[in-house]
Write an enzyme that holds these catalytic residues in place. Sequence first.
Site, PDB file in Angstrom:
ATOM      1  N   LYS A 190      39.005 -78.175 -41.364  1.00 41.22           N
ATOM      2  CA  LYS A 190      37.552 -77.567 -40.948  1.00 41.22           C
ATOM      3  C   LYS A 190      36.996 -78.988 -41.499  1.00 41.22           C
ATOM      4  O   LYS A 190      36.507 -80.225 -40.584  1.00 41.22           O
ATOM      5  CB  LYS A 190      36.855 -76.745 -41.090  1.00 41.22           C
ATOM      6  CG  LYS A 190      37.190 -75.488 -39.518  1.00 41.22           C
ATOM      7  CD  LYS A 190      36.833 -74.290 -39.020  1.00 41.22           C
ATOM      8  CE  LYS A 190      37.105 -73.708 -38.333  1.00 41.22           C
ATOM      9  NZ  LYS A 190      38.149 -72.451 -38.672  1.00 41.22           N
ATOM     10  N   ASP A 194      43.330 -68.199 -47.847  1.00 39.72           N
ATOM     11  CA  ASP A 194      42.929 -69.579 -46.684  1.00 39.72           C
ATOM     12  C   ASP A 194      41.087 -70.294 -47.089  1.00 39.72           C
ATOM     13  O   ASP A 194      40.312 -69.680 -46.753  1.00 39.72           O
ATOM     14  CB  ASP A 194      42.780 -69.124 -45.584  1.00 39.72           C
ATOM     15  CG  ASP A 194      42.175 -69.579 -44.145  1.00 39.72           C
ATOM     16  OD1 ASP A 194      41.772 -70.304 -44.128  1.00 39.72           O
ATOM     17  OD2 ASP A 194      42.288 -68.426 -43.553  1.00 39.72           O
ATOM     18  N   PHE A 248      40.898 -63.719 -39.906  1.00 41.22           N
ATOM     19  CA  PHE A 248      40.701 -64.716 -38.953  1.00 41.22           C
ATOM     20  C   PHE A 248      41.531 -66.318 -39.519  1.00 41.22           C
ATOM     21  O   PHE A 248      41.368 -66.890 -40.794  1.00 41.22           O
ATOM     22  CB  PHE A 248      40.375 -65.782 -38.151  1.00 41.22           C
ATOM     23  CG  PHE A 248      40.696 -66.244 -37.298  1.00 41.22           C
ATOM     24  CD1 PHE A 248      40.909 -66.076 -36.148  1.00 41.22           C
ATOM     25  CD2 PHE A 248      40.658 -67.809 -37.598  1.00 41.22           C
ATOM     26  CE1 PHE A 248      41.457 -66.800 -34.859  1.00 41.22           C
ATOM     27  CE2 PHE A 248      40.896 -69.184 -36.737  1.00 41.22           C
ATOM     28  CZ  PHE A 248      40.952 -68.182 -35.059  1.00 41.22           C
TER      29      PHE A 248
HETATM   30  C1  LIG Z   1      38.883 -72.575 -37.923  1.00 40.25           C
HETATM   31  C2  LIG Z   1      39.749 -70.980 -39.313  1.00 40.25           C
HETATM   32  C3  LIG Z   1      41.045 -70.878 -38.766  1.00 40.25           C
HETATM   33  C4  LIG Z   1      42.044 -72.256 -37.870  1.00 40.25           C
HETATM   34  O1  LIG Z   1      41.446 -73.606 -37.261  1.00 40.25           O
HETATM   35  P1  LIG Z   1      42.347 -74.361 -36.312  1.00 40.25           P
HETATM   36  O2  LIG Z   1      41.730 -75.758 -36.781  1.00 40.25           O
HETATM   37  O3  LIG Z   1      40.970 -73.538 -35.636  1.00 40.25           O
HETATM   38  O4  LIG Z   1      43.579 -74.271 -35.798  1.00 40.25           O
HETATM   39  C5  LIG Z   1      41.965 -70.630 -39.907  1.00 40.25           C
HETATM   40  N1  LIG Z   1      41.907 -69.794 -40.960  1.00 40.25           N
HETATM   41  C6  LIG Z   1      40.409 -69.932 -41.160  1.00 40.25           C
HETATM   42  C7  LIG Z   1      39.768 -69.088 -41.964  1.00 40.25           C
HETATM   43  C8  LIG Z   1      39.566 -70.306 -39.934  1.00 40.25           C
HETATM   44  O5  LIG Z   1      38.033 -70.271 -40.246  1.00 40.25           O
END
Ligand SMILES: *Cc1c(COP(=O)(O)O)cnc(C)c1O
Length: 398
Positions: A251, A222, A135
Site C-alpha cells: 500500500k 502483515d 485480512f
Molecule cells: C490491503 C491489504 C492486503 C492486500 O493488499 P492488495 O494490494 O490489495 O493485494 C493485505 N493485507 C492487509 C493488511 C491489507 O490491508
Amino acid sequence: MNAPIQAASPHTMNTYARLPVAMVRGQGCRVWDANGNSYLDALAGIAVNTLGHAHPKLVPALQAQIATLIHCCNYYHVPDAETLAAKLAALAGMTNVFFCCTGLEANEAALKLARKYGHDKGIDKPQIVVYDNAFHGRSIATLSATGNAKVQKGFEPLLEGFIRVPLNDIDALRQATAGNPNVAAVFFETIQGEGGINPMRIEYLQQVRQLCDQNGWLMMIDEVQCGMGRTGKWFAHQWAGIVPDVMPLAKGLGSGVPIGAVVAGPKAAHIFQPGNHGTTFGGNPLAMRAGVETIRIMEEDGLLDNAARVGAHLMSALKQRLAGNPGVTEVRGQGLMIGIELAKPCGALTERALKAGLLISVTADNVVRLLPPLVLTQAEADQIVAILAPLIEAFLNE
Ligand SMILES: *Cc1c(COP(=O)(O)O)cnc(C)c1O
C-alpha cells in the site's frame, strides 16, 4: 454538489460496488471528480497515497524515472532495489527484502517462506497460526489465511495448514498450538485494517515474540496497511519494541505506484534460493524509485511526526465531538489509522460523506475508517471532523 450517477461499468468486471463519481485529479489531500467537485481525502486510496496527491517532490522524480527506464526484469540488477532494500532493512532492524507488486503478493511470499522454513526443518505439513477477522488478500492462499467468511465464500476448497485464534489472547494461542510440532509461523496484522481497526496490544505482541523465540516459529507481521509511517512509527509493531522475522509491506510504500515487499530478518532471509520464488514486475525501476523517493520525502518532511501529531489531534477531536453519543461504540486506532465503531451497520455513510465532500470508507460493516495521507494538516483534520461528525450524529438519530 451534483455528481453524475454513472451507468454500471459495461466492460470492467463487476467486482466493486462503486460510488457514482469518477476521480480525475488530486493535489495534496484534495481530489477532484470529472464534474469539478472537490473532496477532502481521508482515505488516501486505502492507505496508499502516503504523500497525498501530486506531491511536488515525488512528481519530478517519477517523471525522470519514466523517461529513463520503467522496466527491465529481474535477469539484471536494479540499483534502486538494492537502495530501497537496504533502507527498509535499516528502518525495520531486519536484513533482506523481496520485492513484488501488491499486498497479497507480499503475503503470498510470506506464506511460502513459512512453509519452506517448516520443510527445511523437516516438517512435512507446516501449519501457520492466523487470526479471527484478519485480512491478508484475495489470492487462494491469502483468502484462506483471511478471517472473513464473506471473502472466502464461493472459493472453497480453502487451503489447509492454518490454525485460527482470537486476537490478544495469549492463552488461546498457547492452547491452539500446545504439543503441535508442525507449527512454523504466526501471522497477523499489528492493527487489523479491513477487520475494523483492531489493534494487537503491546504486551500481547511481546508475548507472541517470546513464544515464537521459544518454539522456533517465524513471527510474520502483515504491515501492508498499518505500516509505512501511518501510526507515527515506520512500522506499527515498533510501538511494542519488537522485531518480526517476516514483514509484508505494500500500500503506502510507493505513494501510489504499485509495489509490495517482504522484509525478512536473519531467520527468514536465506530461505528462498534461486528458482523458489519470483514475479515479473517485482522490483522494477519505476516502483523502486517510487519507494526510495517516498521514504526520502517522508524523512525530509517529517511525516512520521506529522502522522503522530495530527493523528492524535484528529483522534481527540473525534472523541470529544462524539463523546456521550450512545451510538458511538468506540473511537480507536493510532496515528492516521482511525476507526469509529458505531452501534449499527453504517455502510450508507460512505456515499453521504462523498456528497458532503469527504472521502472515507466503512469496513467490518459498522466501522468508519479514516486513513488520510500522511501530509494531512491540523486544519484539514478539523475539516474532517466538521464534515463527518454531523453526518454520524444524523445517521445515528435515524
Ligand atoms: C490491503 C491489504 C492486503 C492486500 O493488499 P492488495 O494490494 O490489495 O493485494 C493485505 N493485507 C492487509 C493488511 C491489507 O490491508
